[in-house]
Design a protein around this motif. Structure first.
Motif, PDB file in Angstrom:
ATOM      1  N   THR A  83      62.994 -33.916  54.748  1.00  0.00           N
ATOM      2  CA  THR A  83      63.775 -33.483  53.666  1.00  0.00           C
ATOM      3  C   THR A  83      65.035 -33.796  53.844  1.00  0.00           C
ATOM      4  O   THR A  83      65.810 -33.714  54.707  1.00  0.00           O
ATOM      5  CB  THR A  83      63.358 -31.718  53.855  1.00  0.00           C
ATOM      6  OG1 THR A  83      62.175 -31.491  53.621  1.00  0.00           O
ATOM      7  CG2 THR A  83      64.335 -31.054  52.867  1.00  0.00           C
ATOM      8  N   TYR A  84      65.770 -34.126  52.746  1.00  0.00           N
ATOM      9  CA  TYR A  84      67.095 -34.639  52.620  1.00  0.00           C
ATOM     10  C   TYR A  84      68.107 -33.882  51.775  1.00  0.00           C
ATOM     11  O   TYR A  84      67.513 -33.646  50.572  1.00  0.00           O
ATOM     12  CB  TYR A  84      67.230 -35.947  52.093  1.00  0.00           C
ATOM     13  CG  TYR A  84      68.579 -36.542  51.865  1.00  0.00           C
ATOM     14  CD1 TYR A  84      69.454 -36.527  53.016  1.00  0.00           C
ATOM     15  CD2 TYR A  84      68.984 -36.987  50.728  1.00  0.00           C
ATOM     16  CE1 TYR A  84      70.788 -37.029  52.975  1.00  0.00           C
ATOM     17  CE2 TYR A  84      70.461 -37.533  50.477  1.00  0.00           C
ATOM     18  CZ  TYR A  84      71.184 -37.372  51.467  1.00  0.00           C
ATOM     19  OH  TYR A  84      72.519 -38.029  51.466  1.00  0.00           O
ATOM     20  N   VAL A  85      68.899 -33.314  52.015  1.00  0.00           N
ATOM     21  CA  VAL A  85      69.882 -32.605  51.206  1.00  0.00           C
ATOM     22  C   VAL A  85      71.251 -33.498  50.969  1.00  0.00           C
ATOM     23  O   VAL A  85      71.789 -33.681  51.988  1.00  0.00           O
ATOM     24  CB  VAL A  85      70.332 -31.183  51.955  1.00  0.00           C
ATOM     25  CG1 VAL A  85      71.359 -30.237  50.896  1.00  0.00           C
ATOM     26  CG2 VAL A  85      69.142 -30.431  52.073  1.00  0.00           C
ATOM     27  N   PRO A  86      71.491 -33.846  50.002  1.00  0.00           N
ATOM     28  CA  PRO A  86      72.772 -34.686  49.616  1.00  0.00           C
ATOM     29  C   PRO A  86      73.916 -34.270  50.267  1.00  0.00           C
ATOM     30  O   PRO A  86      74.047 -32.942  50.221  1.00  0.00           O
ATOM     31  CB  PRO A  86      72.550 -35.002  48.058  1.00  0.00           C
ATOM     32  CG  PRO A  86      71.314 -34.648  47.837  1.00  0.00           C
ATOM     33  CD  PRO A  86      70.872 -33.713  48.738  1.00  0.00           C
ATOM     34  N   SER A  87      74.943 -34.962  50.308  1.00  0.00           N
ATOM     35  CA  SER A  87      76.259 -34.636  50.736  1.00  0.00           C
ATOM     36  C   SER A  87      77.136 -33.690  49.770  1.00  0.00           C
ATOM     37  O   SER A  87      76.815 -34.001  48.492  1.00  0.00           O
ATOM     38  CB  SER A  87      77.129 -35.657  51.306  1.00  0.00           C
ATOM     39  OG  SER A  87      78.154 -35.599  51.333  1.00  0.00           O
ATOM     40  N   GLY A  88      77.613 -32.641  49.982  1.00  0.00           N
ATOM     41  CA  GLY A  88      78.359 -31.763  49.305  1.00  0.00           C
ATOM     42  C   GLY A  88      77.503 -30.855  48.527  1.00  0.00           C
ATOM     43  O   GLY A  88      77.974 -30.175  47.604  1.00  0.00           O
ATOM     44  N   ILE A  90      73.765 -28.388  48.709  1.00  0.00           N
ATOM     45  CA  ILE A  90      72.929 -27.322  49.553  1.00  0.00           C
ATOM     46  C   ILE A  90      71.475 -27.469  49.193  1.00  0.00           C
ATOM     47  O   ILE A  90      71.060 -27.628  48.171  1.00  0.00           O
ATOM     48  CB  ILE A  90      73.481 -25.849  49.710  1.00  0.00           C
ATOM     49  CG1 ILE A  90      73.203 -25.111  48.126  1.00  0.00           C
ATOM     50  CG2 ILE A  90      74.784 -25.538  50.250  1.00  0.00           C
ATOM     51  CD1 ILE A  90      73.634 -23.633  48.409  1.00  0.00           C
ATOM     52  N   GLY A  91      70.586 -26.801  50.000  1.00  0.00           N
ATOM     53  CA  GLY A  91      69.183 -26.912  49.627  1.00  0.00           C
ATOM     54  C   GLY A  91      68.774 -25.515  49.995  1.00  0.00           C
ATOM     55  O   GLY A  91      68.897 -24.818  50.938  1.00  0.00           O
ATOM     56  N   VAL A  92      68.243 -24.794  48.997  1.00  0.00           N
ATOM     57  CA  VAL A  92      67.762 -23.410  49.096  1.00  0.00           C
ATOM     58  C   VAL A  92      65.992 -23.526  49.246  1.00  0.00           C
ATOM     59  O   VAL A  92      65.380 -24.444  48.939  1.00  0.00           O
ATOM     60  CB  VAL A  92      68.059 -22.616  47.831  1.00  0.00           C
ATOM     61  CG1 VAL A  92      69.551 -22.170  47.847  1.00  0.00           C
ATOM     62  CG2 VAL A  92      67.493 -23.174  46.568  1.00  0.00           C
ATOM     63  N   VAL A  93      65.518 -22.487  50.053  1.00  0.00           N
ATOM     64  CA  VAL A  93      63.980 -22.559  50.558  1.00  0.00           C
ATOM     65  C   VAL A  93      63.443 -21.385  49.941  1.00  0.00           C
ATOM     66  O   VAL A  93      63.766 -20.130  49.962  1.00  0.00           O
ATOM     67  CB  VAL A  93      64.139 -22.629  51.909  1.00  0.00           C
ATOM     68  CG1 VAL A  93      62.824 -22.615  52.347  1.00  0.00           C
ATOM     69  CG2 VAL A  93      65.111 -23.833  52.371  1.00  0.00           C
ATOM     70  N   VAL A  94      62.103 -21.726  49.637  1.00  0.00           N
ATOM     71  CA  VAL A  94      61.100 -20.755  49.122  1.00  0.00           C
ATOM     72  C   VAL A  94      59.809 -20.761  49.904  1.00  0.00           C
ATOM     73  O   VAL A  94      59.294 -22.069  50.132  1.00  0.00           O
ATOM     74  CB  VAL A  94      60.616 -20.879  47.649  1.00  0.00           C
ATOM     75  CG1 VAL A  94      59.645 -19.966  47.269  1.00  0.00           C
ATOM     76  CG2 VAL A  94      61.970 -20.812  46.797  1.00  0.00           C
ATOM     77  N   ALA A  95      59.355 -19.884  50.755  1.00  0.00           N
ATOM     78  CA  ALA A  95      58.523 -19.780  51.752  1.00  0.00           C
ATOM     79  C   ALA A  95      57.141 -19.687  50.910  1.00  0.00           C
ATOM     80  O   ALA A  95      57.013 -18.644  50.021  1.00  0.00           O
ATOM     81  CB  ALA A  95      58.675 -18.832  52.604  1.00  0.00           C
ATOM     82  N   VAL A 150      61.414 -26.716  49.504  1.00  0.00           N
ATOM     83  CA  VAL A 150      63.011 -26.929  49.479  1.00  0.00           C
ATOM     84  C   VAL A 150      63.644 -27.275  48.345  1.00  0.00           C
ATOM     85  O   VAL A 150      62.997 -28.391  47.689  1.00  0.00           O
ATOM     86  CB  VAL A 150      63.335 -28.112  50.703  1.00  0.00           C
ATOM     87  CG1 VAL A 150      64.891 -27.979  50.755  1.00  0.00           C
ATOM     88  CG2 VAL A 150      62.863 -27.331  51.923  1.00  0.00           C
ATOM     89  N   ILE A 151      64.645 -26.741  47.565  1.00  0.00           N
ATOM     90  CA  ILE A 151      65.092 -27.069  46.227  1.00  0.00           C
ATOM     91  C   ILE A 151      66.533 -27.839  46.488  1.00  0.00           C
ATOM     92  O   ILE A 151      67.440 -27.080  46.990  1.00  0.00           O
ATOM     93  CB  ILE A 151      65.059 -25.887  45.619  1.00  0.00           C
ATOM     94  CG1 ILE A 151      63.523 -25.115  45.272  1.00  0.00           C
ATOM     95  CG2 ILE A 151      65.715 -26.196  43.879  1.00  0.00           C
ATOM     96  CD1 ILE A 151      63.713 -23.863  44.715  1.00  0.00           C
ATOM     97  N   ALA A 168      74.989 -24.926  40.965  1.00  0.00           N
ATOM     98  CA  ALA A 168      74.758 -23.695  41.762  1.00  0.00           C
ATOM     99  C   ALA A 168      74.318 -24.079  43.111  1.00  0.00           C
ATOM    100  O   ALA A 168      74.578 -23.185  44.249  1.00  0.00           O
ATOM    101  CB  ALA A 168      73.629 -22.851  41.134  1.00  0.00           C
ATOM    102  N   LEU A 169      73.968 -25.364  42.960  1.00  0.00           N
ATOM    103  CA  LEU A 169      73.455 -26.051  44.538  1.00  0.00           C
ATOM    104  C   LEU A 169      74.805 -26.801  44.993  1.00  0.00           C
ATOM    105  O   LEU A 169      74.406 -27.606  46.049  1.00  0.00           O
ATOM    106  CB  LEU A 169      72.082 -26.571  44.317  1.00  0.00           C
ATOM    107  CG  LEU A 169      70.939 -25.992  43.936  1.00  0.00           C
ATOM    108  CD1 LEU A 169      69.789 -26.861  43.714  1.00  0.00           C
ATOM    109  CD2 LEU A 169      70.604 -24.780  44.863  1.00  0.00           C
TER     110      LEU A 169
END
Length: 529
Positions: A83-88, A90-95, A150-151, A168-169
């Motif tokens: 899972t990669y979150v780009p610089s600058g 965030i990633g939000v998570v849903v279980a 992961v969004i 928002a992200l």
């Protein structure tokens, strides 16, 4: 025969050993699925993702750049990218699995699980299904996609499904000259008349579970985000309204303004003074301290995330607080002032208005710095010309007073003392010129007789005279003068002569110094009775 069996066993064992080795390359993770049960399912095990080795998808993940042996045919391994979150961003998570969230809980409770990289611990410690409080900052993570969704900005479909946007992200970045007002979406019931009190330990709202554990209020928070900072905030938990804290210049003009202007609601001031329509421009400089910003947002609109939300709140503040104060002041004085007073006391009007603005803004915590009234326009050109002459002379007085103040501040030599005395004479001369110009304007507007009587009455109320004065021949003016002390009588007689002369005499000429330039030679002769 035994030798053949031995060879078969060895071959089978070799195959079994080799087939069970699972290699996961760097940059990938291995998602494990157990094909069939080898033991009874435990009651506490999640049927969707198992952490007790029951059949089906497993919470345990094979990490990149590792080798693991699993029983062949019993386990199946699928390689997927990290899972990669780009610089600058965030990633939000849903279980996707876990305990059912209580009906009164809008978001899942926090469980420590190494940034969602330890799925077994998440399930074992009672992690709940649905939206999670913790966010992932930029970087790579070994997250089990069967257990967690992961969004990020790279997953637009999932982002749209959760009602999120790319903004928002993004990490919240507070520009220099601004402050970030935080509006939380969850928390204890707020007080109806105040903003949320500070809560310790949540690291600028980046640890929302700490904020909630500390019984933080829902809504606008007193603690703000500092300028120049970057913050990873969960958009499900809170949004930020950026309010400018730099000095703002707000203008009342007839010029067109864009919708983003903070002073979009301010137009040219138009008032009626004794039948004359007067139009004037105005400037007001203000500063919103960081401590006042939460109150502005709470009382004048929560706005949205980013600069636009802050501008909306400030625009409403300017319209409902500042503009209302200015409009009320001008409505009041337009019925109180005569046109000649408005012309000659323009600076006093500005100072009085500045005081009212300062008092009104003090209630909101906003600093009123300067109030400036620009030159006005009247429908009668004669009034404009009169005001222009007075304004020019007032500026001359200010200039000479500034020079005098500079000389007085030095006081370091005899020459400076002499210059100071000379400059004092110049200041008095400019003030007399201003009095003459104002008197001339009044004479032209009202007539000499009206002005003379007005000035006499102004002096009369300042002295102790009988309550009733009457002249046997009906000459009340003469009776007034006889009742006054000699000094006031002399002043008024001189004033009457000045009023009569103001219609015909030219403006006083500049005094010239003698050969030695002494202060005594520059002083005009005193008026005689």
């Amino acid at each position: 025969m035994e030798f053949v069996i031995l060879i078969v066993v060895v071959a089978a064992g070799g195959w079994f050993g080799v087939a069970g080795v699972r290699t996961v390359p760097a940059g990938q993770v291995g998602v494990v699925t157990k094909v069939f049960n080898t033991r009874p399912r435990r009651p506490e095990d999640d049927p969707r993702v198992s952490f007790c080795a029951a059949a089906g998808p497993q919470a345990r993940l094979l990490h990149g750049n590792t080798r693991t042996w699993l029983v062949p045919l019993l386990y199946r391994v699928e390689l997927v990218a990290q899972t990669y979150v780009p610089s600058g961003t965030i990633g939000v998570v849903v279980a996707k699995a876990g305990n059912v969230r209580p009906a009164d809980s809008p978001i899942a409770r926090y469980v420590e699980c190494d940034h969602f990289q330890n799925g077994e611990r998440f399930l074992r410690d009672g992690g709940q299904q649905g939206r999670q409080l913790e966010v992932l900052t930029s970087g790579f993570y070994d997250v089990n996609p069967v257990l967690f969704k992961v969004i990020t900005v790279d997953t637009p479909e999932a982002m749209a499904h959760e009602g999120l946007t790319a903004q928002a992200l993004a990490e919240v970045e507070i520009e220099i000259g601004e402050t970030g007002v935080v509006v939380t979406h969850f928390g204890a019931k707020p007080n109806l008349v105040d903003v949320g009190p500070p809560v310790e330990g949540h690291h600028s709202f980046q640890l929302p579970w700490v904020f909630l554990a500390g019984e933080g209020w829902r809504g606008v928070q007193r603690e703000t985000l500092d300028e120049g900072g970057r913050y990873a905030l969960n958009p499900w938990f809170a949004h930020v309204v950026e309010v400018p804290t730099r000095v703002l210049i707000l203008e009342w003009t007839k010029d067109k303004k864009t919708t983003s202007n903070l002073d979009i609601s301010l137009g040219q001031v138009v008032l009626d003074v004794q039948g004359y329509t007067v139009r004037l421009d105005m400037k007001q400089t203000v500063r919103i301290p960081a401590t006042a910003a939460p109150g502005i947002v709470r009382n004048f609109g929560l706005g949205g995330q980013g600069e636009a939300g802050g501008r909306s709140s400030v625009q409403e503040f300017v319209k409902k607080e500042l503009a209302a104060t200015v409009d009320a002041y001008f409505r009041r004085i337009s019925s109180r002032y005569r046109i000649q007073e408005f012309i000659t006391r323009y600076n006093e009007v500005c100072n009085e208005l500045a005081g009212e603005v300062r008092q009104a803004l003090t209630r909101t915590g906003v600093e009123a710095i300067t109030t400036t009234l620009e030159n006005f326009e009247c429908d009668e050109q004669e009034i404009n010309d009169m005001r222009r002459q007075i304004a020019v002379q007032q500026e001359s007085v200010k200039l000479e007073e500034a020079r005098l103040a500079e000389l007085r501040a030095r006081k370091d030599s005899e020459a400076v003392l002499n210059d100071t005395a000379l400059q004092q004479v110049k200041v008095e001369e400019e003030r007399r010129r201003l009095d003459f110009v104002e008197l001339k304007m009044l004479v032209e507007l009202l007539g000499p007789e009206h002005v003379a009587v007005e000035r006499v009455l102004t002096q009369w109320v300042k002295v102790n005279v009988p309550q009733y004065i009457g002249g046997s021949d009906g000459n009340v003016m003469q009776a007034l003068l006889q009742a006054m002390p000699m000094a006031q009588t002399r002043d008024i007689m001189s004033m009457i002569r000045n009023v009569a002369a103001a219609r015909t005499e030219p403006e006083p000429s500049e005094l010239t110094s003698g050969d030695n330039g002494s202060a005594e030679q520059l002083t005009p002769p005193a008026a005689t009775g």
